[in-house]
Enzyme design. Sequence first.
Site, mmCIF file in Angstrom:
data_model
loop_
_atom_site.group_PDB
_atom_site.id
_atom_site.type_symbol
_atom_site.label_atom_id
_atom_site.label_comp_id
_atom_site.label_asym_id
_atom_site.label_seq_id
_atom_site.Cartn_x
_atom_site.Cartn_y
_atom_site.Cartn_z
ATOM 1 C CB CYS A 169 -3.478 -1.860 -5.731
ATOM 2 S SG CYS A 169 -3.796 0.053 -5.458
ATOM 3 C CG HIS B 244 0.168 -2.705 -4.753
ATOM 4 N ND1 HIS B 244 0.422 -1.918 -5.740
ATOM 5 C CD2 HIS B 244 -0.252 -2.124 -3.669
ATOM 6 C CE1 HIS B 244 -0.179 -0.875 -5.505
ATOM 7 N NE2 HIS B 244 -0.584 -0.821 -4.310
ATOM 8 C CG ASN C 105 0.374 2.821 -5.368
ATOM 9 O OD1 ASN C 105 0.085 2.157 -6.349
ATOM 10 N ND2 ASN C 105 -0.057 2.935 -4.140
#
Length: 322
Positions: A113, A250, A280
């Site tokens: 990520c 993130h 996400n």
Amino acid sequence: MIGSKILATGHYVPEDIVTNDDLAKVVDTSDEWIVAHTGIKSRRVSLRGENTSDLATKAAEIALERAGVAADELGFIIVTTFTPDGLAPSTAALVQRNLGAKNAWGFDLSTACAGFVFGLSTADKFIKSGAYQYGLVIAAEVNSKMMDFSDRTSTVFFGDGAGAAIIAPSEEGVIAAEEMHTVGDERVVHSGRIAPLEKLAANNYPKIDAFAQEGRAVYNEVTTKIPDHIVTFLAKEGLTVDDIDYFVLHQANLKMIEKVAETLGQPMTKFVTNVQEYGNASSAGIAMAFDQLNSQVDLTGKKVLLTGFGAGFTYGSLLLTI
């Protein structure tokens, strides 16, 4: 000294929107639980055969058009992903073909990520070498193909998407500073592990595991390490969190971002978020959020902090002075 700047950005998400209620039909969860624990209301999911290279290509095409750069002017392509089309050829190679970027070489970069931050950092070095006029960094993920849809602790978070940036030389430079870290740990988050052979057999066939995470451990790791990292990094540059105009973290979980903002003593109005609608999207989350900010706000004279964190545990920040 040659610096580097971001000429233009773009992002692309699959057409299909999967709401929390939709997800509750295939996994034991509910809209109330997901919103309360993550702040996520929906996510985009690739249900029409689009793989990671397809999302990456479409995001890249948008960024190239906005930059006024032709694909054959690119010197290199970096794709950050931990959901590639396959191990070989690289997803970057497929994007190079799709774009017709005949003069560019490319490779994939995997820091989960945190990928877009590490990808921009890497591109910055190539541009500063003086050997390249234009580079392309794309963060692209099809997380849905790696999910175990019986595991509600992971499945409810993730979405698919891609974000891209065109990077070029600049006398002043936009990427002003960086700091990166890796703490090797495969327990908290892992995906796509392939076990080695134990014996030779005719029925041997590679098998990979689905994405899995220890949600509470991830939350604790991020909300303790990341605020300290940000404060320490900025202090080295003679700055404080009050000097930053926008934070692009993130997009793991809205609650996590809110906790980081609270710990830093900063208002949520300075934090760019898209996790509510996109979920996400792993490395693509920062790239897409930065494109949204870049498209909506005049960033001239602003300081923007990009901070990524992901499996590994890998984390880092880039300070952009635009």
